[in-house]
Design an enzyme around this catalytic site. Sequence first.
Site, PDB file in Angstrom:
ATOM      1  N   GLU A   6       9.920  -3.869  10.253  1.00 28.46           N
ATOM      2  CA  GLU A   6       9.835  -2.571   9.855  1.00 28.46           C
ATOM      3  C   GLU A   6      10.348  -1.643  10.523  1.00 28.46           C
ATOM      4  OE1 GLU A   6       7.406  -1.140   7.167  1.00 28.46           O
ATOM      5  OE2 GLU A   6       7.820   0.531   7.077  1.00 28.46           O
ATOM      6  N   ASP A  20       0.851  -1.591  -0.308  1.00 26.85           N
ATOM      7  CA  ASP A  20      -0.202  -0.209   0.036  1.00 26.85           C
ATOM      8  C   ASP A  20       1.407   1.039   0.177  1.00 26.85           C
ATOM      9  OD1 ASP A  20       0.653  -0.134   2.576  1.00 26.85           O
ATOM     10  OD2 ASP A  20      -0.918  -0.198   3.628  1.00 26.85           O
TER      11      ASP A  20
HETATM   12  O1  KIV Z   1       3.581  -1.476   1.307  1.00 31.38           O
HETATM   13  C1  KIV Z   1       4.770  -1.707   1.783  1.00 31.38           C
HETATM   14  O2  KIV Z   1       5.548  -1.207   0.695  1.00 31.38           O
HETATM   15  C2  KIV Z   1       5.055  -2.483   2.564  1.00 31.38           C
HETATM   16  C3  KIV Z   1       6.527  -2.755   2.315  1.00 31.38           C
HETATM   17  C4  KIV Z   1       7.274  -1.470   2.880  1.00 31.38           C
HETATM   18  C5  KIV Z   1       7.103  -4.210   3.916  1.00 31.38           C
HETATM   19  O3  KIV Z   1       4.684  -2.199   3.251  1.00 31.38           O
END
Ligand code: KIV
Length: 256
Positions: A173, A34
């Site tokens: 993260e 997202d």
């Molecule tokens: O939305 C995204 O790209 C993510 C990644 C940073 C893991 O959740």
Amino acid sequence: MKHRQERIAMLTAYDYLMAGLLDESGVDCVLVGDSVGQVFAGEESTLPVTLDQMIYHARAVRRGLRRALLVVDMPFLTYQISAEEAIRNCGRALRETGAQAVKLEGGYEELARTIRRLVDAGIPVMGHLGLTPQSVHSLGGYRLVGRADAERGRLLAEAERLVEAGCFSIVLEMLPKDLAGAITRKVPIPTIGIGAGPECDGQVLVLPDMLGLNEGFEPGFLKRYAQLAEEVREAVSGYVREVKDGVYPGPEHSYE
Ligand code: KIV
């Protein structure tokens, strides 16, 4: 791969052409993140992203993949309201895109119960702990999570809870590397880190960030593997110059 100690390489993608390049280049897992809200649509956060937008991008990405596992991020408020809504929305994401799994943010008890229901319904779930961008306002910004003892204990417990709920993998993260390492050793499923150090079972980066397209974004964990913004500027200004000078199209680009 975790058991073979083979590191997992994951990247995000939002469109067909890039997905094809990732697949050909050996990426194991492609995430339609997202983050599309920020890096594709220019939003300030992931919160405005809708399920219809995720489905649109995931369908395009699916067409570019032959081999890699495809995971779709579930947007804000598509899985938090009730297990029934989560099953309906995650089911739609799989059915309408051809993706093999969904990713949900968080590890609180109610969410773990929802994940159990999803897994029981045949929907594979990747978890996401640490900096969970959909909670940016309650976290107080995009920041490292898990330095304080209380946060550390909570994250370890949440990782175990996600395993019990049936997640097949967890994104970690923005955690201190020793905490990400401790979680990785504790859980039997692969951890995929972003800003979480080298001890995770795999790594993920946001594609425009690692390709050097998103020039304003420079967190410490990011490594740029290309400088595509520079190349795009050079290519486009070369084109503009040649059009203005009447050099393009030349005879070789024209029909008799
Ligand atoms: O939305 C995204 O790209 C993510 C990644 C940073 C893991 O959740």
